[in-house]
Scaffold this motif. Sequence first.
Motif, mmCIF file in Angstrom:
data_model
loop_
_atom_site.group_PDB
_atom_site.id
_atom_site.type_symbol
_atom_site.label_atom_id
_atom_site.label_comp_id
_atom_site.label_asym_id
_atom_site.label_seq_id
_atom_site.Cartn_x
_atom_site.Cartn_y
_atom_site.Cartn_z
ATOM 1 N N MET A 1 0.834 -1.203 0.000
ATOM 2 C CA MET A 1 0.000 0.000 0.000
ATOM 3 C C MET A 1 0.872 1.257 0.000
ATOM 4 O O MET A 1 2.056 1.215 0.307
ATOM 5 C CB MET A 1 -0.918 0.015 1.219
ATOM 6 N N ILE A 2 0.216 2.358 -0.298
ATOM 7 C CA ILE A 2 0.869 3.668 -0.360
ATOM 8 C C ILE A 2 0.150 4.611 0.599
ATOM 9 O O ILE A 2 -1.079 4.641 0.651
ATOM 10 C CB ILE A 2 0.787 4.247 -1.792
ATOM 11 N N ASP A 3 0.930 5.395 1.354
ATOM 12 C CA ASP A 3 0.349 6.458 2.176
ATOM 13 C C ASP A 3 1.300 7.651 2.137
ATOM 14 O O ASP A 3 2.359 7.646 2.763
ATOM 15 C CB ASP A 3 0.139 5.994 3.625
ATOM 16 N N LEU A 4 0.912 8.676 1.394
ATOM 17 C CA LEU A 4 1.766 9.848 1.211
ATOM 18 C C LEU A 4 1.294 11.061 2.014
ATOM 19 O O LEU A 4 1.657 12.198 1.679
ATOM 20 C CB LEU A 4 1.836 10.227 -0.275
ATOM 21 N N HIS A 5 0.514 10.824 3.075
ATOM 22 C CA HIS A 5 0.045 11.962 3.876
ATOM 23 C C HIS A 5 -0.098 11.536 5.336
ATOM 24 O O HIS A 5 -1.108 10.958 5.733
ATOM 25 C CB HIS A 5 -1.294 12.474 3.324
ATOM 26 N N ASN B 1 1.824 -2.997 6.248
ATOM 27 C CA ASN B 1 2.043 -3.364 4.843
ATOM 28 C C ASN B 1 2.080 -2.168 3.890
ATOM 29 O O ASN B 1 1.659 -2.270 2.735
ATOM 30 C CB ASN B 1 0.976 -4.367 4.375
ATOM 31 N N ILE B 2 2.578 -1.036 4.390
ATOM 32 C CA ILE B 2 2.772 0.136 3.535
ATOM 33 C C ILE B 2 4.224 0.125 3.063
ATOM 34 O O ILE B 2 5.141 0.074 3.876
ATOM 35 C CB ILE B 2 2.477 1.437 4.314
ATOM 36 N N ASN B 3 4.405 0.154 1.746
ATOM 37 C CA ASN B 3 5.785 0.115 1.246
ATOM 38 C C ASN B 3 6.256 1.426 0.626
ATOM 39 O O ASN B 3 7.439 1.589 0.338
ATOM 40 C CB ASN B 3 5.989 -1.048 0.257
ATOM 41 N N THR B 4 5.339 2.363 0.400
ATOM 42 C CA THR B 4 5.714 3.700 -0.077
ATOM 43 C C THR B 4 5.048 4.719 0.842
ATOM 44 O O THR B 4 3.827 4.710 1.011
ATOM 45 C CB THR B 4 5.278 3.920 -1.535
ATOM 46 N N ASP C 1 -10.470 8.284 14.177
ATOM 47 C CA ASP C 1 -11.187 7.476 13.186
ATOM 48 C C ASP C 1 -10.333 7.139 11.971
ATOM 49 O O ASP C 1 -10.735 6.334 11.126
ATOM 50 C CB ASP C 1 -12.462 8.195 12.734
ATOM 51 N N ILE C 2 -9.143 7.731 11.870
ATOM 52 C CA ILE C 2 -8.288 7.504 10.697
ATOM 53 C C ILE C 2 -7.171 6.520 11.029
ATOM 54 O O ILE C 2 -6.405 6.735 11.973
ATOM 55 C CB ILE C 2 -7.678 8.825 10.192
ATOM 56 N N GLU C 3 -7.080 5.446 10.244
ATOM 57 C CA GLU C 3 -6.012 4.456 10.404
ATOM 58 C C GLU C 3 -4.970 4.653 9.306
ATOM 59 O O GLU C 3 -5.310 4.963 8.162
ATOM 60 C CB GLU C 3 -6.577 3.034 10.306
ATOM 61 N N ILE C 4 -3.715 4.468 9.650
ATOM 62 C CA ILE C 4 -2.648 4.613 8.676
ATOM 63 C C ILE C 4 -2.840 3.593 7.543
ATOM 64 O O ILE C 4 -3.184 2.446 7.768
ATOM 65 C CB ILE C 4 -1.267 4.440 9.362
ATOM 66 N N GLY C 5 -2.718 4.054 6.307
ATOM 67 C CA GLY C 5 -2.838 3.168 5.150
ATOM 68 C C GLY C 5 -4.248 2.903 4.673
ATOM 69 O O GLY C 5 -4.477 2.780 3.471
ATOM 70 N N ILE D 1 -4.554 2.487 -1.165
ATOM 71 C CA ILE D 1 -3.961 3.006 -2.385
ATOM 72 C C ILE D 1 -2.830 2.087 -2.847
ATOM 73 O O ILE D 1 -1.899 1.803 -2.095
ATOM 74 C CB ILE D 1 -3.423 4.436 -2.160
ATOM 75 N N LYS D 2 -2.920 1.659 -4.081
ATOM 76 C CA LYS D 2 -1.914 0.755 -4.642
ATOM 77 C C LYS D 2 -1.088 1.413 -5.748
ATOM 78 O O LYS D 2 -0.009 0.943 -6.087
ATOM 79 C CB LYS D 2 -2.596 -0.498 -5.208
ATOM 80 N N GLU D 3 -1.610 2.500 -6.330
ATOM 81 C CA GLU D 3 -0.928 3.124 -7.472
ATOM 82 C C GLU D 3 -1.244 4.612 -7.515
ATOM 83 O O GLU D 3 -2.384 5.021 -7.288
ATOM 84 C CB GLU D 3 -1.388 2.447 -8.765
ATOM 85 N N LEU D 4 -0.225 5.429 -7.785
ATOM 86 C CA LEU D 4 -0.402 6.869 -7.919
ATOM 87 C C LEU D 4 0.529 7.382 -9.013
ATOM 88 O O LEU D 4 1.714 7.034 -9.043
ATOM 89 C CB LEU D 4 -0.059 7.588 -6.606
ATOM 90 N N SER D 5 0.016 8.237 -9.890
ATOM 91 C CA SER D 5 0.842 8.727 -11.004
ATOM 92 C C SER D 5 1.998 9.597 -10.525
ATOM 93 O O SER D 5 3.028 9.708 -11.203
ATOM 94 C CB SER D 5 -0.020 9.482 -12.013
ATOM 95 N N ILE D 6 1.860 10.216 -9.358
ATOM 96 C CA ILE D 6 2.929 11.084 -8.862
ATOM 97 C C ILE D 6 4.210 10.288 -8.609
ATOM 98 O O ILE D 6 5.316 10.797 -8.759
ATOM 99 C CB ILE D 6 2.497 11.838 -7.573
ATOM 100 N N LEU D 7 4.060 9.016 -8.289
ATOM 101 C CA LEU D 7 5.235 8.189 -8.003
ATOM 102 C C LEU D 7 6.070 7.954 -9.253
ATOM 103 O O LEU D 7 7.301 7.842 -9.175
ATOM 104 C CB LEU D 7 4.818 6.855 -7.385
ATOM 105 N N ASN D 8 5.422 7.903 -10.399
ATOM 106 C CA ASN D 8 6.158 7.734 -11.657
ATOM 107 C C ASN D 8 7.057 8.954 -11.904
ATOM 108 O O ASN D 8 8.190 8.818 -12.374
ATOM 109 C CB ASN D 8 5.202 7.548 -12.830
ATOM 110 N N LYS D 9 6.553 10.132 -11.565
ATOM 111 C CA LYS D 9 7.344 11.367 -11.737
ATOM 112 C C LYS D 9 8.483 11.414 -10.715
ATOM 113 O O LYS D 9 9.605 11.830 -11.030
ATOM 114 C CB LYS D 9 6.418 12.570 -11.551
#
Length: 281
Positions: free
Chosen positions: A1-5, A28-31, A257-261, A270-278
């Motif tokens: 998974m991805i968590d950028l915030h 299980n967050i890798n990015t 109420d918010i859990e990481i990931g 989240i499994k894919e984000l276009s920002i990561l390609n950049k």
Amino acid sequence: MIDLHTHSTFSDGELTPKNLIELAIKNNINTFSITDHDTLLGNKEVMKIVKNYNINYITGIELSAKVDKGRMHILGYGIDINNKELNEKMEILKNNSLYSVITLLSRIKKDYDIIFNTEDILNMLNQNHNLGRPDIAHLMVKYGYVSSIKEAFDKYLNDAYAKTRKTSKGIPYTECIELILNAGGIPVLAHPKTLELNEKELLTLIKEMCIYGLQGIEVYHSSHTEEEIKLYLDIANKYNLLISGGTDYHGPFVKPDIEIGTGINNNLKIKELSILNKLKK
């Protein structure tokens, strides 16, 4: 998974950068990115230890922009945390946060007769992070004025902030974007819904922001509905913006109420984000 915030103890989060990274890996967050408000201290702490962990770490920050209505935050990813201009501005923003908190303390005393003892106020003002409304909310809970951080915001702090925002010393979004670009980063509009604009107003604003260098939009966020996600995806496609996303995790007390990931009730994975390609280029 991805968590950028996410947020650490260097802004208004509850976990240290080290504990945040370990929690991310456990879930299980890798990015991953820590995007503390108006400070680089958390990222500087991370860079000392991140090589010891098997995780793809993206440097990040969340800058607060001054607006007349709602809240505007600009995320910056892939920034050079040693950039001189950005570091100098962070020192100014730290002083601004002190001013804002003192102004809010004065307002809630005047309007609601909410008072804390001098020792607690001094301890808060001497904390090694940028101060904000959550710091005052913690004191309200401690003194029994409210039973939760949410109640503190709902009953007192949102109103007090609305009354004092015109005198706050924030910076315009154009400067936020410029700071991020000059530090080699990618500027992203965070959680667009907090701008409190209708669709037409939002489109007009984003079109203008793109002229000044906005490159992405936070499509996926714990607070976004499916309809809002679809709208923000359409906007990203319309203006050729990179797609970003994250939970806005603060910890079990500030935003319980918010859990990481996974966000709120597993509404994010989240499994894919276009920002990561950049960012990989």
